[in-house]
Design a protein around this motif. Structure first.
Motif, short mmCIF file in Angstrom:
data_model
loop_
_atom_site.label_atom_id
_atom_site.label_comp_id
_atom_site.label_asym_id
_atom_site.label_seq_id
_atom_site.Cartn_x
_atom_site.Cartn_y
_atom_site.Cartn_z
N GLY A 1 0.81 -1.20 0.00
CA GLY A 1 0.00 0.00 0.00
C GLY A 1 0.85 1.26 0.00
O GLY A 1 2.08 1.20 0.07
N TYR A 2 0.19 2.39 -0.10
CA TYR A 2 0.90 3.66 -0.17
C TYR A 2 1.71 3.94 1.09
O TYR A 2 2.90 4.22 1.04
CB TYR A 2 -0.09 4.81 -0.44
N HIS A 3 1.04 3.87 2.23
CA HIS A 3 1.71 4.21 3.49
C HIS A 3 2.73 3.16 3.92
O HIS A 3 3.69 3.48 4.62
CB HIS A 3 0.70 4.46 4.60
N GLY A 4 2.55 1.92 3.48
CA GLY A 4 3.46 0.86 3.85
C GLY A 4 4.67 0.72 2.94
O GLY A 4 5.53 -0.12 3.17
N THR A 5 4.73 1.54 1.90
CA THR A 5 5.84 1.48 0.95
C THR A 5 6.71 2.71 1.12
O THR A 5 6.23 3.83 1.05
CB THR A 5 5.31 1.44 -0.50
N SER A 6 7.99 2.49 1.33
CA SER A 6 8.93 3.61 1.45
C SER A 6 9.62 3.83 0.11
O SER A 6 9.75 2.91 -0.70
CB SER A 6 9.96 3.33 2.53
N THR A 7 10.08 5.05 -0.09
CA THR A 7 10.85 5.32 -1.30
C THR A 7 12.17 4.57 -1.27
O THR A 7 12.69 4.18 -2.32
CB THR A 7 11.08 6.83 -1.49
N GLY B 1 -8.93 1.35 -2.22
CA GLY B 1 -8.18 1.95 -1.11
C GLY B 1 -7.13 2.93 -1.59
O GLY B 1 -6.97 4.01 -1.01
N ASN B 2 -6.41 2.58 -2.65
CA ASN B 2 -5.40 3.48 -3.18
C ASN B 2 -6.01 4.75 -3.75
O ASN B 2 -5.47 5.84 -3.58
CB ASN B 2 -4.55 2.77 -4.23
N ALA B 3 -7.14 4.61 -4.44
CA ALA B 3 -7.80 5.78 -5.00
C ALA B 3 -8.27 6.71 -3.87
O ALA B 3 -8.11 7.93 -3.95
CB ALA B 3 -8.98 5.37 -5.87
N LEU B 4 -8.83 6.13 -2.81
CA LEU B 4 -9.29 6.95 -1.68
C LEU B 4 -8.11 7.64 -0.99
O LEU B 4 -8.20 8.81 -0.63
CB LEU B 4 -10.06 6.09 -0.68
N ALA B 5 -7.01 6.90 -0.85
CA ALA B 5 -5.82 7.49 -0.22
C ALA B 5 -5.28 8.63 -1.08
O ALA B 5 -4.88 9.67 -0.57
CB ALA B 5 -4.75 6.42 -0.02
N ALA B 6 -5.26 8.42 -2.39
CA ALA B 6 -4.76 9.46 -3.29
C ALA B 6 -5.62 10.72 -3.23
O ALA B 6 -5.12 11.82 -3.42
CB ALA B 6 -4.69 8.93 -4.72
N MET B 7 -6.91 10.53 -2.95
CA MET B 7 -7.82 11.67 -2.85
C MET B 7 -7.77 12.30 -1.47
O MET B 7 -8.41 13.31 -1.22
CB MET B 7 -9.25 11.24 -3.17
#
Length: 154
Positions: free
Chosen positions: A22-28, A115-121
């Motif tokens: 997921g977005y928050h669980g992935t680091s650069t 979930g990703n779409a909601l997080a992006a918004m």
């Protein structure tokens, strides 16, 4: 490898990383490691994590569109085209080659995309399904969990 080719490698690695954590669980840093570059080089290609996520989302959408077009091409009738597109979508996922169930995998990714779409918004994690905010379940409620196992495990 050119910067454009390296950028594409980053996008592909980010798709896999975001799909897993997921977005928050992935680091650069994790994305950079997957590609074999340093984090500073990653930020020469993209201004920030959000830009990487958007590029991954756009690439995924384009891959899906192309798969749907190819699957529906020549299919006669709406039901056959829909089934061909469903099968093509299932083949896009990384879990099927590992023996996962197509229906569970498709459901997992549908929830993940939501979930990703909601997080992006910028919506809260408990948004996304009617009534779920009041129930306190949110998008995570559409991901089945069994004793700490991943949702696509058999």
């Amino acid at each position: 490898m050119s910067a454009l080719e390296r950028r594409e490698s980053v996008v592909r690695a980010a798709i896999a990383a975001f799909a897993i954590a997921g977005y928050h669980g992935t680091s650069t840093a994790a994305i950079a490691r997957r590609v074999g570059v340093t984090q500073p080089y990653l930020f020469r290609l993209f201004p920030d994590k959000k830009a990487i996520f958007v590029a991954a989302l756009m690439r995924s959408a384009e891959d899906t569109r192309l798969a749907f077009e190819g699957a529906a091409d020549g299919a006669e009738g709406g039901e056959r085209a829909l089934q061909a597109m469903t099968n093509a979508y299932a083949q896009l996922t990384v879990h099927l080659p590992l023996g996962a169930d197509a229906d569970r995998t498709a459901g997992f990714f549908a929830c993940g995309m939501l979930g990703n779409a909601l997080a992006a918004m910028g919506l809260p994690p408990n948004a996304g399904r009617q009534g779920s905010v009041q129930e306190g379940r949110g998008v995570s409620a559409c991901l089945p969990r069994r004793a700490g196992r991943s949702p696509w495990a058999r």
